[in-house]
Scaffold this active site. Structure first.
Site, PDB file in Angstrom:
ATOM      1  N   LYS A 292     -22.684 -14.465 -10.146  1.00 14.58           N
ATOM      2  CA  LYS A 292     -23.876 -13.957  -9.531  1.00 14.58           C
ATOM      3  C   LYS A 292     -23.708 -13.179  -8.270  1.00 14.58           C
ATOM      4  CE  LYS A 292     -25.976 -18.243 -11.153  1.00 14.58           C
ATOM      5  NZ  LYS A 292     -26.540 -17.821 -12.456  1.00 14.58           N
TER       6      LYS A 292
ATOM      7  N   ASN B 259     -22.940  -9.674  -9.554  1.00 19.45           N
ATOM      8  CA  ASN B 259     -24.105  -9.071  -9.971  1.00 19.45           C
ATOM      9  C   ASN B 259     -24.986  -8.528  -8.712  1.00 19.45           C
ATOM     10  OD1 ASN B 259     -23.034  -9.641 -12.188  1.00 19.45           O
ATOM     11  ND2 ASN B 259     -24.592 -11.455 -12.572  1.00 19.45           N
TER      12      ASN B 259
ATOM     13  N   LEU C 186     -39.918 -15.813 -10.896  1.00 12.95           N
ATOM     14  CA  LEU C 186     -40.672 -16.485 -11.891  1.00 12.95           C
ATOM     15  C   LEU C 186     -40.419 -15.929 -13.234  1.00 12.95           C
ATOM     16  CD1 LEU C 186     -43.845 -17.239  -9.873  1.00 12.95           C
ATOM     17  CD2 LEU C 186     -41.935 -18.841 -10.134  1.00 12.95           C
TER      18      LEU C 186
ATOM     19  N   ASP D  16     -41.117 -13.647 -16.171  1.00 13.66           N
ATOM     20  CA  ASP D  16     -42.012 -12.742 -16.652  1.00 13.66           C
ATOM     21  C   ASP D  16     -43.590 -13.171 -15.905  1.00 13.66           C
ATOM     22  OD1 ASP D  16     -42.787 -15.296 -18.061  1.00 13.66           O
ATOM     23  OD2 ASP D  16     -42.603 -14.406 -20.130  1.00 13.66           O
ATOM     24  N   LYS D  17     -43.511 -14.137 -14.855  1.00 21.61           N
ATOM     25  CA  LYS D  17     -44.732 -14.434 -14.130  1.00 21.61           C
ATOM     26  C   LYS D  17     -44.488 -13.590 -12.661  1.00 21.61           C
ATOM     27  CE  LYS D  17     -44.694 -18.877 -15.141  1.00 21.61           C
ATOM     28  NZ  LYS D  17     -43.326 -18.980 -15.851  1.00 21.61           N
ATOM     29  N   GLY D  18     -43.496 -12.830 -12.519  1.00 23.05           N
ATOM     30  CA  GLY D  18     -43.272 -12.280 -11.273  1.00 23.05           C
ATOM     31  C   GLY D  18     -42.533 -13.305 -10.185  1.00 23.05           C
TER      32      GLY D  18
ATOM     33  N   ASP E 242     -30.273 -12.008 -10.223  1.00 24.05           N
ATOM     34  CA  ASP E 242     -29.360 -11.380  -9.370  1.00 24.05           C
ATOM     35  C   ASP E 242     -29.745  -9.866  -9.154  1.00 24.05           C
ATOM     36  OD1 ASP E 242     -27.998 -13.516  -9.670  1.00 24.05           O
ATOM     37  OD2 ASP E 242     -26.788 -12.832 -11.585  1.00 24.05           O
TER      38      ASP E 242
END
Ligand code: RIB
Ligand code: NA
Length: 307
Positions: A39, A42, A221, A223-225, A252
């Site tokens: 992490k 990245n 989130l 694919d929910k932003g 990341d």
């Protein structure tokens, strides 16, 4: 340097699976790739690819992965003066499983990352003090994370803490000393013990952390932003619709890109929008760092979403 990442390096061993094998079963998987991850690295690489001057404070083992990991960071212009080898220890490794719906499951073996200690921060003090932002995750010892937070507070350096992977042992008082606390929804669920299956639930869970004194909470989130919560205010950044292949490292990508734009503009909402777009690009390609665009590719990608 403008950004310092005090964190992990891992070697990502990514297996693309149809399904997970059952106990005792041997199953063929369609594809595999190996790449540089972790992490910390990245996030460092994401910011560096966009042109940020980034340094990393990190440890690698003394195995076949170590030199390649350092060379990889250098290839992207990340300063590795404080990336050190630990004798007799393996580098951090992450077996990752990506399913046909592009979702990932990650195991981490921290290896050398366990050896990043407060003394390493002291050794890099002169360089770290000049940075405009420090980014932390939880793939290194917690004592080092806390020490870095105290260090940054002492020198008035803004901090982003990405509580990943989620640890129940994390002292939220330390999180409150950071300017930004950035979990994904799974981490928010683990940290609060509350469900996060709807926006309302996410808000309720987030509120329990904000009540403890967090300054800015940004929850990614997928694919929910993403949402940014502070006090009673909430800002939702809409997702960008893309054809997702591999979501590993997308969080990341978001954080590294956010850091770069935030250092430049101090505009949180704009930085989140860019970060969302950068993360959207990353899920269209295999791997973690290998799927991040450079400045030019990112600019071209932005054009597609301009109306
Ligand atoms: O967030 C993705 C990263 O988590 C991977 O690169 C893997 O190395 C683990 O650290
Ligand atoms: Na990807």
């Amino acid at each position: 340097m403008s950004i310092a990442v005090i964190g992990s390096n891992m070697v990502d061993l990514i297996t693309y699976i149809e399904t997970m094998p059952k106990m005792g079963e041997t199953l063929e998987a369609p594809d595999f790739s190996i790449g540089c991850g972790g992490k910390g690295a990245n996030q460092a690489v994401a910011a560096a690819k966009l042109g940020a001057k980034v340094m990393m404070l990190s440890k690698v083992g003394d195995d076949i992965f170590a030199d390649n990991t350092i060379a990889n960071l250098q290839k992207f212009g990340v300063n590795t003066d404080y990336v050190e080898k630990v004798t007799g220890v393996s580098s951090g490794v992450a077996p990752i499983f990506v399913d046909p719906s592009s979702q990932n499951r990650i195991l981490i073996i921290k290896g050398a990352n366990n050896y990043l200690k407060p003394a390493d921060i002291d050794r890099a003090e002169a360089e770290l003090k000049k940075c405009k932002l420090i980014i932390l995750q939880l793939e290194i010892p917690l004592e080092t994370v806390y020490y870095a937070i105290d260090f940054a507070n002492k020198h008035n350096i803004p901090l982003i803490l990405n509580p990943a992977p989620a640890s129940k042992a994390l002292d939220i008082d330390y999180a409150c000393k950071c300017d930004f606390f950035v979990p994904n929804e799974t981490e928010l669920e683990i940290l609060t013990g509350l469900p996060v299956t709807s926006m309302q639930e996410i808000r309720t869970a987030a509120d329990t952390l904000l009540a403890k004194g967090l300054k800015n909470l940004i929850v990614t989130l997928g694919d929910k932003g993403a949402v940014w919560l502070r006090g009673n205010e909430i800002t939702h950044i809409e997702p960008y619709r893309v054809n997702a292949i591999d979501t590993s490292g997308a969080g990341d990508a978001f954080i590294g890109c956010f850091a770069h734009y935030y250092v430049q503009t101090k505009d949180v909402e704009h930085s989140m929008q860019m970060a969302s777009l950068f993360a959207a690009y990353s899920v269209t390609g295999q791997g973690t760092q290998s799927s991040y665009p450079d400045k030019q590719a990112f600019e071209n990608f932005q054009q597609q979403f301009k109306k």
